[in-house]
Design a protein around this motif. Structure first.
Motif, short mmCIF file in Angstrom:
data_model
loop_
_atom_site.label_atom_id
_atom_site.label_comp_id
_atom_site.label_asym_id
_atom_site.label_seq_id
_atom_site.Cartn_x
_atom_site.Cartn_y
_atom_site.Cartn_z
N LEU A 172 -6.51 6.06 8.23
CA LEU A 172 -6.17 5.35 9.46
C LEU A 172 -5.42 6.29 10.40
CD1 LEU A 172 -4.70 2.10 7.82
CD2 LEU A 172 -7.10 2.64 8.31
N PRO A 173 -5.56 6.10 11.71
CA PRO A 173 -4.84 6.98 12.65
C PRO A 173 -3.34 6.73 12.65
CG PRO A 173 -6.01 5.27 13.84
CD PRO A 173 -6.47 5.18 12.41
N ASP A 174 -2.93 5.48 12.33
CA ASP A 174 -1.52 5.12 12.32
C ASP A 174 -1.36 3.87 11.46
OD1 ASP A 174 -2.10 2.76 13.99
OD2 ASP A 174 -2.31 4.22 15.63
N ASP A 198 5.23 4.74 8.34
CA ASP A 198 5.50 5.20 9.69
C ASP A 198 5.48 6.72 9.70
OD1 ASP A 198 5.89 2.70 10.97
OD2 ASP A 198 7.92 2.58 10.15
N ARG A 199 5.05 7.29 10.80
CA ARG A 199 5.05 8.74 10.92
C ARG A 199 6.37 9.18 11.55
NH1 ARG A 199 -0.14 12.45 12.66
NH2 ARG A 199 0.62 14.34 11.65
N ASN A 200 7.22 9.77 10.76
CA ASN A 200 8.53 10.22 11.22
C ASN A 200 8.96 11.41 10.36
OD1 ASN A 200 9.41 9.07 8.75
ND2 ASN A 200 9.82 7.11 9.76
N ARG A 201 10.17 11.87 10.58
CA ARG A 201 10.64 13.04 9.85
C ARG A 201 10.67 12.80 8.34
NH1 ARG A 201 16.10 15.32 12.06
NH2 ARG A 201 16.84 13.29 11.32
N VAL A 202 11.03 11.59 7.94
CA VAL A 202 11.10 11.28 6.51
C VAL A 202 9.72 11.40 5.86
CG1 VAL A 202 11.61 9.46 4.83
CG2 VAL A 202 13.10 9.78 6.82
N SER A 203 8.70 10.85 6.50
CA SER A 203 7.36 10.88 5.91
C SER A 203 6.69 12.24 6.08
CB SER A 203 6.48 9.79 6.52
OG SER A 203 6.32 9.96 7.91
N GLU A 204 7.11 13.02 7.07
CA GLU A 204 6.51 14.34 7.26
C GLU A 204 7.00 15.36 6.23
OE1 GLU A 204 4.00 15.22 9.85
OE2 GLU A 204 3.99 13.11 9.30
N VAL A 235 -8.40 6.50 -1.54
CA VAL A 235 -7.13 6.07 -0.96
C VAL A 235 -7.37 5.51 0.43
CG1 VAL A 235 -4.83 6.80 -0.22
CG2 VAL A 235 -5.83 7.77 -2.30
N LEU A 236 -6.70 4.41 0.74
CA LEU A 236 -6.68 3.85 2.09
C LEU A 236 -5.24 3.97 2.58
CD1 LEU A 236 -8.33 0.51 3.27
CD2 LEU A 236 -6.16 1.33 4.21
N THR A 237 -5.03 4.85 3.57
CA THR A 237 -3.70 5.07 4.11
C THR A 237 -3.81 5.61 5.51
OG1 THR A 237 -1.53 6.05 3.62
CG2 THR A 237 -3.46 7.45 3.27
N ASN A 238 -2.65 5.81 6.15
CA ASN A 238 -2.66 6.38 7.49
C ASN A 238 -2.25 7.84 7.46
OD1 ASN A 238 0.07 5.17 6.92
ND2 ASN A 238 0.57 6.19 8.86
N ARG A 239 -2.46 8.51 8.56
CA ARG A 239 -2.22 9.96 8.65
C ARG A 239 -0.71 10.23 8.73
NH1 ARG A 239 -5.58 14.05 9.97
NH2 ARG A 239 -7.21 12.61 10.64
N THR A 240 -0.14 10.78 7.67
CA THR A 240 1.22 11.28 7.63
C THR A 240 1.22 12.52 6.73
OG1 THR A 240 1.81 9.91 5.71
CG2 THR A 240 2.31 9.00 7.90
#
Length: 396
Positions: free
Chosen positions: A340-342, A296-302, A319-324
């Protein structure tokens, strides 16, 4: 002559945790920048202080809880007694800086006082902003409040801030800051082993690996979303193989019991390999077509930069992952991986469908591009570390 950095933190030595990998990589970078590095972390069991330091990748390593003969076991999260003992053992006049890795708030607060007393700069290295995990309310409240303290006022008081992402750096204009997502030494033995193809199946399958800990309740890495998406995109499992390193199937099912029948149906295509030594985990990764994780894109991952991405880049694995985090600065969609966008189910399914639609030749070309230059190799960061160290300040 201030030629030594004392690097302290709760990382699990020698290589029990991702934080230890980061810490030892940073130690290698400091060494390449011209400094001797003394490391104090946590071994699985405290070694006899008379047998310390313990050599890990050529560095003198102590156990932060009881680092020297004659020192009692100390709660380093609250008191700087063991750091003081190490500083006096080295000689305060030789210490260029005390680098504190994701240090608990009360411990860092008192460490800043020690730095002022001894005239030693303190580097607040902060790559985590803890969120709520599991069902331990007292532990969670303390972790959340202390990480907020470390990432806010204590970063300013230290004056020297080493972080993993631009998001963190932007929050502290005016401090001596270095954005260092990861530094790894490709010459270490852990990167030299052969690929482990035992889990790969036939040559036509697209091979994915998840390696690590998804956090309590799968909150950090959304592993169940990946498992669901694989089942929907390829219900018979015939086109893919997915290896999960770091947990067993029973461990997973304790958190996700609804997947019991799914895992039974995919017994050949989804394999849980359990915990293993880091070198063996790297062998599994080397056999993959993709390292895969979503967050998830949140403060923890940022705030943090994924160890999984740096390890894959060091091994030349797409790598296959989302944008964080700052991943978008390194992962170019369709070139060295799939971005991935999300982490929505639809995005994960679309990304998996793209990967499963690639021929073996296309996968080989993507791997070749991922293998071209490692942005996290120690040598790439030496000038920036030297400039950062030249600007060190004493704590306020």
């Amino acid at each position: 002559m201030r030629d030594t950095v004392l690097y302290v933190g709760g990382f699990g030595l020698p290589d029990r945790t991702a934080s230890a990998l980061r810490a030892l990589g940073n130690a290698a970078l400091l060494q390449a920048a011209g400094y001797r590095v003394v490391v104090a972390g946590k071994f699985a069991r405290i070694p006899d202080p008379r047998q310390q330091p313990v050599q890990v990748h050529g560095f003198d390593c102590h156990d932060l809880r009881q680092p020297l003969p004659g020192t009692g076991e100390v709660d380093y999260t609250l008191f700087p007694t063991s750091v003081r003992a190490l500083a006096m053992h080295i000689g305060p006049a030789r210490i260029a800086a005390i680098m504190a890795y994701n240090y608990p708030g009360f411990g860092l607060h008192r460490l800043l006082g020690l730095g002022r007393e001894l005239g030693i700069p303190v580097i607040n290295e902060s790559t985590e902003w803890y969120g709520w995990e599991g069902v331990r309310p007292v532990t969670n409240v303390r972790r959340i409040l202390e990480s907020r303290w470390r990432n806010n006022s204590l970063a300013k008081r230290a004056g020297n801030f080493l972080c993993a992402t631009q998001w963190s750096s932007r929050r502290h204009p005016g401090v001596n800051a270095l954005v260092l997502p990861f530094a790894l030494d490709p010459a270490w033995d852990c990167w030299q082993g052969p690929a482990n193809n035992d889990w790969c199946g036939d040559g036509d399958s697209v091979r994915f690996v998840y390696s690590g800990s998804p956090g309590l309740g799968m909150h950090k890495d959304r592993l169940p979303l990946i498992v669901d998406a694989l089942d929907r995109v390829c219900p018979d499992g015939g086109r893919f193989r997915f290896a999960v390193v770091g947990m067993s199937a029973p461990d997973y099912l304790r958190s996700v019991p609804r997947h019991a029948s799914l895992l039974a149906r995919h017994a050949q295509s989804i394999r849980f390999l359990g915990r293993m030594p880091h070198r063996d985990a790297v062998g599994v990764l080397k056999a993959a077509d993709f390292s895969m994780f979503v967050r998830d894109r949140n403060r923890v991952s940022e705030v943090g930069f994924p160890t999984k991405y740096a390890e894959a880049a060091t091994c030349g694995i797409p790598v296959l992952t989302n944008r964080t985090s700052d991943i978008g600065d390194y992962l170019v969609d369709g070139e060295n991986g799939i971005l991935l966008p999300d982490c929505s189910p639809a995005s994960i399914e679309h990304g998996l469908a793209r990967a499963l639609g690639m021929s073996r030749e296309q996968l080989a070309r993507m791997r070749a591009r991922a293998s071209h230059g490692n942005p996290f190799a120690v040598a790439a960061w030496v000038p920036r570390m030297q400039a950062f160290m030249a600007g060190l300040r004493l704590p306020s």
